[in-house]
Motif scaffolding. Structure first.
Motif, PDB file in Angstrom:
ATOM      1  N   ASP A 189      37.341  13.175  30.203  1.00  0.00           N
ATOM      2  CA  ASP A 189      38.454  14.104  30.354  1.00  0.00           C
ATOM      3  C   ASP A 189      39.388  13.527  31.402  1.00  0.00           C
ATOM      4  O   ASP A 189      39.119  12.459  31.956  1.00  0.00           O
ATOM      5  CB  ASP A 189      37.958  15.491  30.785  1.00  0.00           C
ATOM      6  N   ASP A 191      41.015  14.361  35.073  1.00  0.00           N
ATOM      7  CA  ASP A 191      40.857  15.247  36.222  1.00  0.00           C
ATOM      8  C   ASP A 191      42.021  15.055  37.180  1.00  0.00           C
ATOM      9  O   ASP A 191      42.115  14.020  37.837  1.00  0.00           O
ATOM     10  CB  ASP A 191      39.554  14.906  36.973  1.00  0.00           C
ATOM     11  N   ASP A 263      41.648  18.853  33.333  1.00  0.00           N
ATOM     12  CA  ASP A 263      41.321  19.753  34.447  1.00  0.00           C
ATOM     13  C   ASP A 263      42.349  19.581  35.555  1.00  0.00           C
ATOM     14  O   ASP A 263      42.733  18.454  35.873  1.00  0.00           O
ATOM     15  CB  ASP A 263      39.945  19.406  35.050  1.00  0.00           C
TER      16      ASP A 263
HETATM   17 MN    MN Z   1      36.547  17.044  34.539  1.00  0.00          MN
END
Ligand code: MN
Ligand code: DCP
Ligand code: MG
Length: 348
Positions: A189, A191, A263
């Protein structure tokens, strides 16, 4: 996975490492954290060996390798495979469980419940299971969300977000943490650590994030908001999905929108050091730093390093302690008495 980590390809134990990694992945999928960590530590040890480890006894002498993994190392070297791994891969029930565990927002309990209800495929889940909105996204975009993001795409996603951020507040600073900061060639992902000069609380950053999210949703860049796995929201974290628009040299060939996990982590400048350590990881490195702090009577968390922490029986904390350093990543290493490690060296 990461630059520095690729070195093991030329390691005399590369085949053993590869098989052990499959075991670690298997235990990770079934949420067996204890065994996952055990295997990952053993792999880290093997990656450091200059010679080929061939026997149980040799392996058992090494740090972080217990009797059981030592036996498996000998089995791999002798037979070039691992019986336990083949069982794990053959179990059809387990197959379904593993598929379900990779749905965003699905934990062990939920996955096991679905298996016991007779669900076997993603199609079953999609059409019959009761899903919350996050799990629905996880199912609908299962393949995308389980594909790692190439480093170059992480950079392009980062550039897109930074441009939007600069239009809202030129003072805002965005740092990409996680596996990207450790130098990985791909990430699960993206961040973002979001901060601003002279901030001392998350509340000072929240209005900026809300505006950024609205703008990125309007752009069609942010495609979903996801509920946090771990509840207990102080509003400092935002989880969701994003899609990189067609970008030259990145995804312009046969373009299709690919959903990625994103995120945002709000960090006041006064806590930046603690946060950088925490959100750079990896998780095992963090665990060892926290353990070290606690052995020295201190406490390390994502906000900083604290001293004079009083602990009762079973190391249970009695007092919060006094903040020693929050702002500066290097100083936290210093005070803990550990040699500075660059992000790409923090994978164990
Ligand atoms: Mn993450
Ligand atoms: N983290 C942690 N413990 C956890 C989860 C996360 O210490 N249980 C920290 C270390 C991670 C960072 O947060 O590096 C970011 O979490 P991610 O889950 O995004 O993990 P990574 O970015 O390291 O890997 P990936 O490429 O899979 O996203
Ligand atoms: Mg990450």
């Amino acid at each position: 996975q990461a630059g520095a980590q690729d070195a093991y390809q030329n390691n005399p134990n590369s085949r053993t490492i590869e098989v052990l990694q499959s075991m670690a992945n298997y235990y990770d999928r079934v949420n067996d954290h204890w065994r996952t960590t055990g295997y990952r530590k053993a792999i880290t040890t093997l990656k450091k060996q200059a010679t080929r480890i061939t026997t149980e006894e040799e392996a058992f002498q090494l740090p972080h390798i217990g009797r059981r993994i030592a036996q498996k190392i000998e089995e791999i070297v002798t037979t070039n495979k691992l019986q336990r791994l083949e069982y794990a891969q053959d179990e059809p029930m387990d197959g379904a469980l593993q598929v379900f565990l990779r749905i965003y927002g699905v934990g062990n309990k939920q996955a096991q419940q679905w298996v016991s209800q007779g669900y076997r495929t993603l199609e079953d889940i999609k059409s019959k299971a009761k899903l919350n909105p996050s799990q629905r996204v996880g199912v609908e975009h299962y393949d995308d969300l389980n594909t790692r993001i190439p480093r170059r795409e992480v950079e392009a996603l980062g550039a897109f977000v930074r441009r939007a951020a600069a239009r809202i507040d030129a003072q805002a600073e965005l740092i990409i943490g996680g596996s990207y900061r450790r130098g990985s060639t791909s990430s699960g992902d993206i961040d973002f650590i979001v901060t601003k000069l002279d901030t001392e609380s998350v509340a000072q950053l929240r209005p900026f994030l809300d505006e950024l999210v609205r703008a990125l949703e309007k752009d069609g860049f942010l495609t979903a908001r996801l509920a946090s796995f771990h509840a207990g929201g102080d509003g400092s974290k935002w989880h969701g999905c994003c899609v990189l628009p067609k970008t030259k040299g990145i995804n312009d060939r046969d373009y299709r929108p690919v959903w990625r996990r994103i995120d945002f982590l709000l960090v006041p400048a006064s806590e930046m050091g603690g946060a950088l350590i925490y959100f750079t990881g990896n998780d095992i490195f963090n665990r060892s730093m926290r353990l070290l702090a606690s052995k020295k009577g201190m406490r390390l968390n994502q906000r900083g390093l604290y001293k004079d922490v009083i602990r009762g029986p079973g190391r249970v904390r009695v007092t919060e302690g006094e903040l020693v350093e929050g702002r500066d990543e290097r100083r936290i290493f210093d005070i803990l008495g550990v040699k500075w490690r660059e992000p790409h060296e923090r994978w164990c």
